[in-house]
Design a protein around this motif. Structure first.
Motif, PDB file in Angstrom:
ATOM      1  N   ARG B  17       6.645 -26.342  13.841  1.00 36.97           N
ATOM      2  CA  ARG B  17       6.507 -25.485  15.024  1.00 36.97           C
ATOM      3  C   ARG B  17       7.557 -24.379  15.010  1.00 36.97           C
ATOM      4  NH1 ARG B  17       6.600 -29.374  19.846  1.00 36.97           N
ATOM      5  NH2 ARG B  17       6.259 -27.483  21.025  1.00 36.97           N
ATOM      6  N   CYS B  18       8.760 -24.708  14.533  1.00 35.99           N
ATOM      7  CA  CYS B  18       9.792 -23.660  14.387  1.00 35.99           C
ATOM      8  C   CYS B  18       9.283 -22.611  13.400  1.00 35.99           C
ATOM      9  CB  CYS B  18      11.096 -24.253  13.837  1.00 35.99           C
ATOM     10  SG  CYS B  18      12.017 -25.244  15.009  1.00 35.99           S
ATOM     11  N   GLU B  19       8.715 -23.095  12.320  1.00 38.29           N
ATOM     12  CA  GLU B  19       8.217 -22.194  11.272  1.00 38.29           C
ATOM     13  C   GLU B  19       7.115 -21.283  11.848  1.00 38.29           C
ATOM     14  OE1 GLU B  19       7.110 -22.828   6.566  1.00 38.29           O
ATOM     15  OE2 GLU B  19       6.205 -24.155   8.054  1.00 38.29           O
ATOM     16  N   SER B  26       8.364 -12.762  12.885  1.00 34.82           N
ATOM     17  CA  SER B  26       8.634 -11.903  11.725  1.00 34.82           C
ATOM     18  C   SER B  26       7.691 -10.696  11.688  1.00 34.82           C
ATOM     19  CB  SER B  26       8.533 -12.708  10.426  1.00 34.82           C
ATOM     20  OG  SER B  26       7.186 -13.058  10.199  1.00 34.82           O
ATOM     21  N   VAL B  27       6.512 -10.827  12.284  1.00 31.17           N
ATOM     22  CA  VAL B  27       5.581  -9.685  12.287  1.00 31.17           C
ATOM     23  C   VAL B  27       5.623  -8.941  13.621  1.00 31.17           C
ATOM     24  CG1 VAL B  27       4.056 -10.753  10.600  1.00 31.17           C
ATOM     25  CG2 VAL B  27       3.570 -11.042  13.025  1.00 31.17           C
ATOM     26  N   TYR B  28       6.400  -9.447  14.533  1.00 29.09           N
ATOM     27  CA  TYR B  28       6.455  -8.831  15.856  1.00 29.09           C
ATOM     28  C   TYR B  28       7.488  -7.714  15.847  1.00 29.09           C
ATOM     29  CZ  TYR B  28       7.200  -8.395  20.864  1.00 29.09           C
ATOM     30  OH  TYR B  28       7.319  -7.894  22.129  1.00 29.09           O
ATOM     31  N   LYS B  29       7.064  -6.543  16.311  1.00 24.96           N
ATOM     32  CA  LYS B  29       8.022  -5.426  16.360  1.00 24.96           C
ATOM     33  C   LYS B  29       8.573  -5.320  17.784  1.00 24.96           C
ATOM     34  CE  LYS B  29       6.225  -2.573  12.560  1.00 24.96           C
ATOM     35  NZ  LYS B  29       5.978  -3.800  11.819  1.00 24.96           N
ATOM     36  N   PRO B  30       9.816  -5.754  17.992  1.00 18.69           N
ATOM     37  CA  PRO B  30      10.315  -5.773  19.365  1.00 18.69           C
ATOM     38  C   PRO B  30      10.639  -4.375  19.882  1.00 18.69           C
ATOM     39  CG  PRO B  30      12.038  -6.472  17.859  1.00 18.69           C
ATOM     40  CD  PRO B  30      10.816  -6.262  17.032  1.00 18.69           C
ATOM     41  N   VAL B  34      14.946  -5.179  23.380  1.00 21.11           N
ATOM     42  CA  VAL B  34      14.988  -6.627  23.141  1.00 21.11           C
ATOM     43  C   VAL B  34      15.190  -6.976  21.671  1.00 21.11           C
ATOM     44  CG1 VAL B  34      13.746  -7.336  25.199  1.00 21.11           C
ATOM     45  CG2 VAL B  34      12.460  -6.722  23.159  1.00 21.11           C
ATOM     46  N   SER B  35      15.659  -6.001  20.887  1.00 23.08           N
ATOM     47  CA  SER B  35      15.855  -6.321  19.462  1.00 23.08           C
ATOM     48  C   SER B  35      17.003  -7.322  19.299  1.00 23.08           C
ATOM     49  CB  SER B  35      16.089  -5.061  18.637  1.00 23.08           C
ATOM     50  OG  SER B  35      17.219  -4.385  19.103  1.00 23.08           O
ATOM     51  N   ARG B  36      18.002  -7.256  20.164  1.00 29.28           N
ATOM     52  CA  ARG B  36      19.098  -8.252  20.075  1.00 29.28           C
ATOM     53  C   ARG B  36      18.587  -9.638  20.457  1.00 29.28           C
ATOM     54  NH1 ARG B  36      24.876  -6.296  22.493  1.00 29.28           N
ATOM     55  NH2 ARG B  36      23.594  -5.777  24.267  1.00 29.28           N
ATOM     56  N   LEU B  37      17.717  -9.694  21.465  1.00 31.77           N
ATOM     57  CA  LEU B  37      17.142 -10.977  21.874  1.00 31.77           C
ATOM     58  C   LEU B  37      16.294 -11.538  20.733  1.00 31.77           C
ATOM     59  CD1 LEU B  37      16.476 -13.150  23.991  1.00 31.77           C
ATOM     60  CD2 LEU B  37      14.633 -11.689  24.822  1.00 31.77           C
ATOM     61  N   HIS B  38      15.522 -10.678  20.103  1.00 35.13           N
ATOM     62  CA  HIS B  38      14.685 -11.061  18.961  1.00 35.13           C
ATOM     63  C   HIS B  38      15.556 -11.671  17.865  1.00 35.13           C
ATOM     64  CE1 HIS B  38      12.390 -10.255  15.219  1.00 35.13           C
ATOM     65  NE2 HIS B  38      11.341 -10.491  15.973  1.00 35.13           N
ATOM     66  N   SER B  39      16.634 -10.999  17.592  1.00 33.10           N
ATOM     67  CA  SER B  39      17.562 -11.450  16.552  1.00 33.10           C
ATOM     68  C   SER B  39      18.202 -12.784  16.942  1.00 33.10           C
ATOM     69  CB  SER B  39      18.599 -10.347  16.384  1.00 33.10           C
ATOM     70  OG  SER B  39      19.644 -10.755  15.619  1.00 33.10           O
ATOM     71  N   ILE B  41      16.986 -15.109  18.962  1.00 34.10           N
ATOM     72  CA  ILE B  41      15.982 -16.174  18.898  1.00 34.10           C
ATOM     73  C   ILE B  41      15.719 -16.559  17.441  1.00 34.10           C
ATOM     74  CG2 ILE B  41      13.509 -16.621  19.225  1.00 34.10           C
ATOM     75  CD1 ILE B  41      13.673 -15.089  21.825  1.00 34.10           C
ATOM     76  N   THR B  42      15.632 -15.577  16.590  1.00 32.99           N
ATOM     77  CA  THR B  42      15.389 -15.851  15.163  1.00 32.99           C
ATOM     78  C   THR B  42      16.527 -16.702  14.592  1.00 32.99           C
ATOM     79  OG1 THR B  42      14.326 -13.692  15.014  1.00 32.99           O
ATOM     80  CG2 THR B  42      14.866 -14.761  12.944  1.00 32.99           C
ATOM     81  N   THR B  43      17.735 -16.351  14.926  1.00 33.04           N
ATOM     82  CA  THR B  43      18.908 -17.123  14.467  1.00 33.04           C
ATOM     83  C   THR B  43      18.865 -18.540  15.023  1.00 33.04           C
ATOM     84  OG1 THR B  43      20.219 -15.116  14.424  1.00 33.04           O
ATOM     85  CG2 THR B  43      21.436 -17.186  14.415  1.00 33.04           C
TER      86      THR B  43
END
Lengths: 151, 388
Positions: B17-19, B26-30, B34-39, B41-43
């Motif tokens: 589910r994490c994957e 990875s395909v979502y362009k924030p 919210v690019s920091r939030l994206h980063s 969450i990814t981390t």
């Protein structure tokens, strides 16, 4: 802050405590049950002496308060620095309602044995410690469920 | 199949589910906001997956004596994942014009009050639980109707305060020994004069709630109120009155023998008034307290219940106000000052002007507010784009 904000704080605090208790318990069990560890596990494992001290303090606290529902009668030094939150104490109290004095004497024996060291602990003692860890975890889970509004 | 095998299966499921979420992200362009939030969450997802793999290899899941601990470990990871999946990802993927506006409001406020850049949150205007802050993801939720509803904006400062308190663990340093000493003295006084078990219990609960750790939520909530008042002045107290009237709360709950996470609204007002006095807003503090008293007369609740001051001692509240005042100065936050208010140039002035207008012309306030918020997008908000 809304309720969810403070719930988030309460969850984070309790989850941190639950992890601490669990790490101490695992450190104890690794030695007690002679479980070999990998280098990676050894590197992160809690120090045994710290674990014994931390758990002894927790058990000592329970010895003093488990039969005392009124926080006003708790020894003052515990009110300054609670080893376990009142919710967890209540949970343990309810779980052992029908064996109150027996549970206290078991806790007292556990406290004394933790003072001596791991060599004096028995399987029943380890189960008692597990009991405390599970109760703390159960409360952390309960707060998380409220936070996420799960049922 | 042993239960540990089942747990191992669950960890593999969680990893999957994490994957799945990582693939989606990875395909979502924030949006740039919210690019920091994206980063973040990814981390967080990567860290959760690392912990899953570590659990799968560890002793806890392979030795029966440790299986109960393995289950707890797994549950912790589920919690980590859930915060990302149920909170972070929906906010990230829905980020729309309303959220942009909310974030612009927060950025403009943060700039004006000297709020640390790295703590500035993203805003979601989707809240169904009034204002809230989530410190790990650094998100603040606001109700959608408040995007253009200035009267409630002081509560945004309260949420920013919570993020600051979470990041600055030493903000309230020095308060714990004061609390300890205070309650020790009280206990000795009560022992001298003789006290009932009821009084002893009230004192114990107060000490726990004023303390630290999981039970110690009152100091945190008071501190956030105090920081917000330091920043936005009297309008915070007015908004507190508004909120209490909206909610119909019993202003004196909790009082002995109850114990809840939030302190009583009356106590919160007292604390806010203490900060207003430190800001030399004595007149404003009096005006609000008079309105508050008039409000109480309309309700069932016009008398302090017994034991109220055991829970909320004036001495301790004053000390906390002074300590927070000093900590705010040390942090470089910009204090509210009547002398520097202007009618339109900044948000703190606007918020206080809104409350002044509301108090002077409550029935026509709405038209005033309509005009006031119309130009914000092209004026104040436009000055503070997202920094990445």
């Amino acid at each position: 802050m809304s309720d969810s904000g403070l719930l988030s704080y309460e969850y984070n605090e309790l989850a941190t405590l639950a992890r601490q208790l669990k790490d101490w318990t695992i450190a104890l069990k690794q030695v007690f049950y002679k479980i070999p560890q990998s280098t990676e596990e050894e590197a992160v494992q809690a120090d045994l002496d710290t674990a014994l001290r931390g758990l002894k303090r927790t058990v000592e606290f329970l010895c003093d308060v488990i039969e005392v529902e009124d926080e006003g009668a708790w020894p003052e030094h515990w009110l300054t620095s609670l080893p376990l939150p009142t919710l967890v104490v209540e949970r343990l109290r309810k779980a052992h309602t029908f064996e109150g004095p027996l549970y206290v004497s078991r806790l007292e024996r556990l406290r004394d044995r933790l003072q001596v060291g791991i060599s004096s602990l028995t399987r029943k003692d380890i189960e008692l410690i597990d009991d405390i860890v599970l109760a703390t975890n159960a409360d952390a889970n309960a707060i998380f469920r409220r936070l996420m509004r799960w049922g | 199949m042993g239960i540990n095998t089942f747990i191992l299966g669950l960890t593999a499921d969680l990893d999957r589910r994490c994957e799945n979420l990582q693939a989606l992200l990875s395909v979502y362009k924030p949006h740039k906001d919210v690019s920091r939030l994206h980063s973040r969450i990814t981390t967080m997802l990567a860290q959760t997956r690392k912990k899953i793999r570590s659990l799968q290899k560890s002793n806890t899941v392979h030795h029966p004596e440790l299986w109960s601990n393995a289950l707890s470990d797994y549950q912790d990871l589920v919690h980590e994942f859930t915060v990302v999946e149920q909170l972070g990802v929906p906010i990230l993927t829905r980020y729309n014009k309303e959220d942009e506006r909310g974030s612009a409001l927060v950025r403009a406020l943060a700039h004006q009050i000297g709020f640390p850049q790295d703590l500035i949150p993203v805003v979601t205007a989707t809240s169904d639980a009034y204002y809230w802050a989530e410190e790990n993801l650094r998100i603040v939720g606001i109700p959608a109707s408040d995007l253009k509803g200035v009267l409630g904006w002081p509560d945004l400062l309260h949420e920013l305060a919570h993020l600051l308190l979470a990041a600055r663990r030493d903000f309230l340093a020095g308060f714990s020994p004061i609390v300890k000493e205070y309650f020790k003295e009280q206990r000795e006084r009560m022992a001298d004069i003789g006290s009932s078990p009821h009084e002893n219990r009230a004192l114990a609960i107060a000490q726990l709630r004023w303390g630290e750790g999981q039970t110690g939520t009152w100091r945190l909530e008071f501190a956030a109120d105090l920081v917000a008042t330091y920043l936005v002045g009297p309008s915070y107290a007015w908004q507190h009155l508004r909120l209490t009237m909206n909610h119909g709360d019993d202003p004196f709950t909790p009082s002995p023998p109850e114990s809840t996470s939030h302190p009583a609204p009356q106590a919160r007002l007292d604390e806010v008034a203490a900060m207003l006095r430190l800001l030399k807003c004595e007149q404003e503090a009096k005006a609000i307290q008079l309105h508050w008293a008039n409000m109480l007369h309309l309700t069932l609740y016009d008398q302090l219940p017994p034991g109220f001051r055991t829970y909320y001692p004036t001495e301790l509240m004053k000390t906390l106000a002074e300590l927070v005042f000093t900590s705010c100065q040390r942090e470089g936050l910009v204090p509210f000052a009547n002398e520097t208010l202007s009618q339109s140039a900044d948000l703190i002035s606007l918020i206080n002007a809104a409350w002044l207008e509301f108090n002077c012309n409550p029935t026509t306030y709405v038209s005033w507010e309509n005009q006031a918020v119309q130009t914000l997008d092209t004026t104040i908000f436009a000055l503070h784009p997202m920094q990445n």
